[in-house]
Design a protein around this motif. Structure first.
Motif, mmCIF file in Angstrom:
data_model
loop_
_atom_site.group_PDB
_atom_site.id
_atom_site.type_symbol
_atom_site.label_atom_id
_atom_site.label_comp_id
_atom_site.label_asym_id
_atom_site.label_seq_id
_atom_site.Cartn_x
_atom_site.Cartn_y
_atom_site.Cartn_z
ATOM 1 N N UNK A 82 -3.300 -0.106 -5.073
ATOM 2 C CA UNK A 82 -2.635 -0.062 -3.761
ATOM 3 C C UNK A 82 -3.602 -0.207 -2.605
ATOM 4 N N UNK A 83 -4.790 0.344 -2.745
ATOM 5 C CA UNK A 83 -5.807 0.208 -1.697
ATOM 6 C C UNK A 83 -6.541 -1.129 -1.801
ATOM 7 N N UNK A 84 -6.792 -1.559 -3.031
ATOM 8 C CA UNK A 84 -7.615 -2.738 -3.255
ATOM 9 C C UNK A 84 -6.980 -4.042 -2.823
ATOM 10 N N UNK A 85 -5.717 -4.252 -3.151
ATOM 11 C CA UNK A 85 -5.085 -5.531 -2.817
ATOM 12 C C UNK A 85 -4.994 -5.787 -1.309
ATOM 13 N N UNK A 86 -4.604 -4.808 -0.489
ATOM 14 C CA UNK A 86 -4.634 -5.073 0.959
ATOM 15 C C UNK A 86 -6.050 -5.337 1.480
ATOM 16 N N UNK A 87 -7.032 -4.617 0.946
ATOM 17 C CA UNK A 87 -8.415 -4.871 1.364
ATOM 18 C C UNK A 87 -8.814 -6.301 0.999
ATOM 19 N N UNK A 88 -8.456 -6.740 -0.192
ATOM 20 C CA UNK A 88 -8.758 -8.112 -0.617
ATOM 21 C C UNK A 88 -8.023 -9.122 0.273
ATOM 22 N N UNK A 114 4.148 5.863 -5.389
ATOM 23 C CA UNK A 114 4.154 6.008 -6.852
ATOM 24 C C UNK A 114 2.990 6.872 -7.326
ATOM 25 N N UNK A 115 1.847 6.661 -6.717
ATOM 26 C CA UNK A 115 0.663 7.428 -7.100
ATOM 27 C C UNK A 115 0.857 8.912 -6.825
ATOM 28 N N UNK A 134 0.830 -1.207 0.000
ATOM 29 C CA UNK A 134 0.000 0.000 0.000
ATOM 30 C C UNK A 134 0.864 1.255 0.000
ATOM 31 N N UNK A 135 1.867 1.294 0.853
ATOM 32 C CA UNK A 135 2.723 2.479 0.942
ATOM 33 C C UNK A 135 3.512 2.718 -0.337
ATOM 34 N N UNK A 136 4.024 1.662 -0.944
ATOM 35 C CA UNK A 136 4.776 1.808 -2.190
ATOM 36 C C UNK A 136 3.867 2.314 -3.307
ATOM 37 N N UNK A 176 -3.291 4.002 -7.230
ATOM 38 C CA UNK A 176 -3.882 4.215 -5.905
ATOM 39 C C UNK A 176 -4.973 3.178 -5.631
ATOM 40 N N UNK A 177 -5.810 2.921 -6.622
ATOM 41 C CA UNK A 177 -6.869 1.930 -6.450
ATOM 42 C C UNK A 177 -6.304 0.523 -6.256
#
Length: 180
Positions: free
Chosen positions: A70-76, A46-47, A40-42, A67-68
């Motif tokens: 980066x946010x989406x994969x940790x949520x998944x 980049x975003x 997420x931080x990486x 950004x999406x």
């Protein structure tokens, strides 16, 4: 307590104890929260870099996509963990009687109630670790296998049980409870 005493713990696992253990083992002991957070931080970095590239066409679009992701994969990742945990609770048909442990001064006897009375005997020096958390003790026989000892199920008080275990495991035992 005499050294010849045997402590018996008929363990009945419930849903809450199993969930707390799974979260502890995954996120605290194995620290598996780090990879999704670093990702997420990486991706956020980049975003943000691309958002400030105003002279480049499509930079904002690519930044939004990163950004999406980066946010989406940790949520998944976290959602998948908790959905799998819910399935495991149903699969194991909790609450139920799971196993019985007998602790002696030299050995740990484990009898499974689930696998047709399967038995295992280990010396204390063969155990991997023990953790005391709020509401339970987690006794690891391997880094990937633990037996949960919920508070109030042993035939001695919980503090005496922890003292007995930590005396035998010494540097392999760790209390994570806040002392009163």
């Amino acid at each position: 307590m005499s050294t010849g005493q045997t402590i018996t713990i008929p363990v009945k696992l419930d849903k809450a104890t199993f969930r707390r253990f799974a979260s502890f083992d995954t996120f605290r002991r194995q620290q598996r929260w780090r990879m999704p957070v670093w990702f997420l931080l990486i991706m956020l970095g980049f975003s943000m870099f691309l958002y400030f590239q105003t002279d480049k066409p499509q930079a904002a679009l690519i930044a939004t996509v990163l950004l999406l992701i980066g946010l989406g994969l940790p949520v998944i990742y976290f959602t998948s963990f908790y959905l799998t945990l819910r399935q495991n609770v149903k699969k194991h048909k909790l609450p139920r009687r799971a196993y019985t442990l007998r602790l002696t001064g030299s050995e740990v006897y484990i009898r499974s109630e689930i696998n047709s009375g399967e038995e295992l005997t280990l010396n204390w020096n063969q155990l991997f670790a023990a953790y005391r958390v709020k509401g339970a003790v987690y006794l690891y026989v391997l880094p990937t296998r633990a037996f949960l000892l919920p508070d109030g199920q042993a035939d001695i008080p919980d503090d005496e049980l922890w003292a007995f275990i930590s005396k035998r495991l010494r540097d392999k035992s760790r209390s994570l409870r806040k002392e009163r």
